[in-house]
Design an enzyme around this catalytic site. Structure first.
Site, mmCIF file in Angstrom:
data_model
loop_
_atom_site.group_PDB
_atom_site.id
_atom_site.type_symbol
_atom_site.label_atom_id
_atom_site.label_comp_id
_atom_site.label_asym_id
_atom_site.label_seq_id
_atom_site.Cartn_x
_atom_site.Cartn_y
_atom_site.Cartn_z
ATOM 1 N N CYS A 102 25.373 39.463 66.047
ATOM 2 C CA CYS A 102 25.173 37.928 66.538
ATOM 3 C C CYS A 102 23.924 37.484 66.097
ATOM 4 C CB CYS A 102 25.279 38.236 68.171
ATOM 5 S SG CYS A 102 25.142 36.689 68.643
ATOM 6 N N ARG A 154 39.556 26.369 69.090
ATOM 7 C CA ARG A 154 38.571 26.117 69.671
ATOM 8 C C ARG A 154 38.184 25.015 70.422
ATOM 9 N NH1 ARG A 154 32.178 26.785 67.140
ATOM 10 N NH2 ARG A 154 31.186 25.999 69.103
ATOM 11 N N HIS A 175 25.718 37.732 73.845
ATOM 12 C CA HIS A 175 25.407 36.355 74.521
ATOM 13 C C HIS A 175 25.160 36.380 76.161
ATOM 14 C CE1 HIS A 175 27.846 33.892 71.217
ATOM 15 N NE2 HIS A 175 27.057 34.430 70.920
ATOM 16 N N ASN A 179 33.569 36.302 66.942
ATOM 17 C CA ASN A 179 33.361 35.798 68.344
ATOM 18 C C ASN A 179 34.531 36.218 69.275
ATOM 19 O OD1 ASN A 179 30.565 35.674 69.169
ATOM 20 N ND2 ASN A 179 30.616 33.634 68.139
ATOM 21 N N TYR A 232 22.252 31.423 75.883
ATOM 22 C CA TYR A 232 23.569 31.427 76.593
ATOM 23 C C TYR A 232 23.549 31.547 78.050
ATOM 24 C CZ TYR A 232 26.339 31.084 72.345
ATOM 25 O OH TYR A 232 26.816 30.455 71.144
#
Length: 456
Positions: free
Chosen positions: A171, A95, A201, A149, A259
């Site tokens: 989510c 990440r 998102h 995700n 987002y």
């Protein structure tokens, strides 16, 4: 009544205590016999720490559930009723690369959006398809509850590529906005009705009060019509609290997902993210420190409850939502939840079989989405572009086709197209070579040409 066997892939996650708490809170509605927490060798230490804490939590609740810890996924999956997934391929270091590399090229680096989100999907989709292969053999009737995700793309791959129709994506973002809206409207009874539609998102929603009066515009005024210099209200902890452009949201007439900042105020989000990048404080780097602190807490043999510090992790409510989803399926509760599921005509602007994130009734046979209809042009074009991008990413993840990945980069709104997009793609492929076997030949070709990953 048959006792349930629940398996969690990624059981060493810092979120697991919330998952266990959620099951404990529903002990009267769920006849649980076994909970299996599964992880990989690299996650063994965390699995043992959080697994022992899970056992303490179950014992403190006076329950006789058997909590098993294992690195053998197949052993865990045999005869499972529900399989939840909360894993991260490449762990937090992957990440960090997803978030840092794009900034070297002048683009936003983010876990589920832009180039970083694409690469998280490329690493993750083959793994979810491998899990499904095992499920076909070992627990063919199990439900797959995914909150790994990027949840929308992973869920779409599971259903459309893996063929696992009993898959639901979750989510925490809709839960955050639901709570935020009640707070700003001083509605302590939480009687507001919310309706969501879009993609994971990338959704919008509208709100009505108990008398049927739409209050969307009132919430827009309270949340987005801010005095200059005021900090924005954010529904999730992992997005910078930068105000949206009020006039644009007012004209939109819907409440955006948090987002959407990455798409509606890209310049401001880039500037803020770049500062974090320069200070080595990208969200992933902050989370890595937070996780370190959490696991130190989890080691305490006296800790037998979810600590408050977990709310700082950014994904709070994920696990509790998974528990409620399972509870609603088992008991045919028809709970209203926002999930990633098949469109089935809910959104006119997207294919019938595409995966969307929408308000649904959760029944014994799965989600029944509530009709939304069509979006206006201010949202429709962006929605269709994002769905097309998702389809390309899934195809690239499955086939390892470089050109398909390049097409996904080209149409993604957060990736600058052209030569620079190709250079970014090439470096990210090399940086992720240990987690992308489907691209092995292309990565070898790139390395032979001198392409390297240089940490920044």
């Amino acid at each position: 009544m048959k006792k349930l066997k629940i398996v969690t892939i990624g059981g060493g996650s810092s979120y697991t205590p919330e998952l266990i708490e959620g099951f404990i809170n529903r002990q009267d509605q769920l006849n649980i016999g076994e909970i299996w927490l599964v992880d990989i060798e690299d996650g063994k230490e965390k699995l043992e720490i959080v697994g022992e804490m899970a056992k303490r939590m179950v014992k403190a609740a006076g329950l006789d559930w058997q909590v098993h810890l294992t690195l053998d996924r197949r052993e865990a999956l045999k005869d499972a009723d529900f399989v939840t997934t909360q894993f991260r391929v490449g762990l937090l270091d992957a990440r960090i690369r997803d978030e840092r590399i794009p900034y070297k090229y002048g683009m936003i680096g983010q876990e589920t959006n832009g180039a970083g989100g694409i690469f998280k999907a490329l690493r993750t989709i083959p793994v979810i398809l491998g899990i499904i292969k095992d499920m076909e053999e070992l627990c063919p009737n199990a439900w797959l509850v995914n909150f790994t995700n990027p949840a929308g793309m992973v869920t779409e791959a599971a259903i459309k590529v893996g063929g696992w129709k009993k898959t639901v994506g979750l989510c925490n973002v809709p839960i955050g906005s639901y709570k935020m809206n009640h707070k700003v409207m001083n509605n302590e009874d939480e009687t507001l009705y919310h309706k969501y539609a879009g993609l994971n998102h990338f959704h919008w929603h509208r709100v009505w009060d108990k008398d049927g009066v739409e209050v969307t515009d009132q919430i827009i005024e309270k949340v987005f019509n801010l005095e200059e210099g005021a900090e924005a209200i954010a529904e999730v902890a992992n997005i910078q609290k930068i105000p949206f452009t009020y006039e644009q949201i007012k004209s939109l007439g819907m409440l955006p997902c948090g987002y959407h900042r990455y798409y509606y105020i890209t310049d401001l989000m880039f500037e803020s993210g770049l500062e974090d990048y320069k200070k080595n404080q990208t969200r992933a780097e902050v989370v890595k420190q937070t996780e370190k602190e959490l696991f130190e807490l989890y080691k305490d043999p006296a800790l037998d409850y979810k600590p408050e510090q977990l709310t700082k992790r950014g994904g709070t409510h994920y696990s509790d939502a998974a528990c409620e989803l399972i509870c609603s399926i088992v008991n045919d509760k028809k709970t209203v939840m926002v999930v990633s599921t098949q469109n089935k005509g809910t959104i006119d602007d997207l294919p019938y079989d595409s995966i969307v994130e929408v308000t649904s009734y959760i029944t014994a046979h799965g989600p029944e989405p509530l009709n939304w209809g069509s979006f206006g042009p201010e949202a429709r074009g962006m929605l269709q572009l994002m769905k097309s991008m998702e389809e390309l990413v899934i195809k690239a993840a499955v086939t390892g086709d470089y050109n398909t990945a390049l097409q996904a980069f080209t149409i993604n709104p957060l990736v600058t197209s052209g030569k620079i997009a190709k250079e970014l793609l090439d470096e990210m492929l090399v940086a992720n070579k240990h987690y992308l076997p489907q691209f092995a030949s292309k990565i070898a070709e790139l390395e032979a040409k001198g392409v390297t990953y240089i940490p920044s």
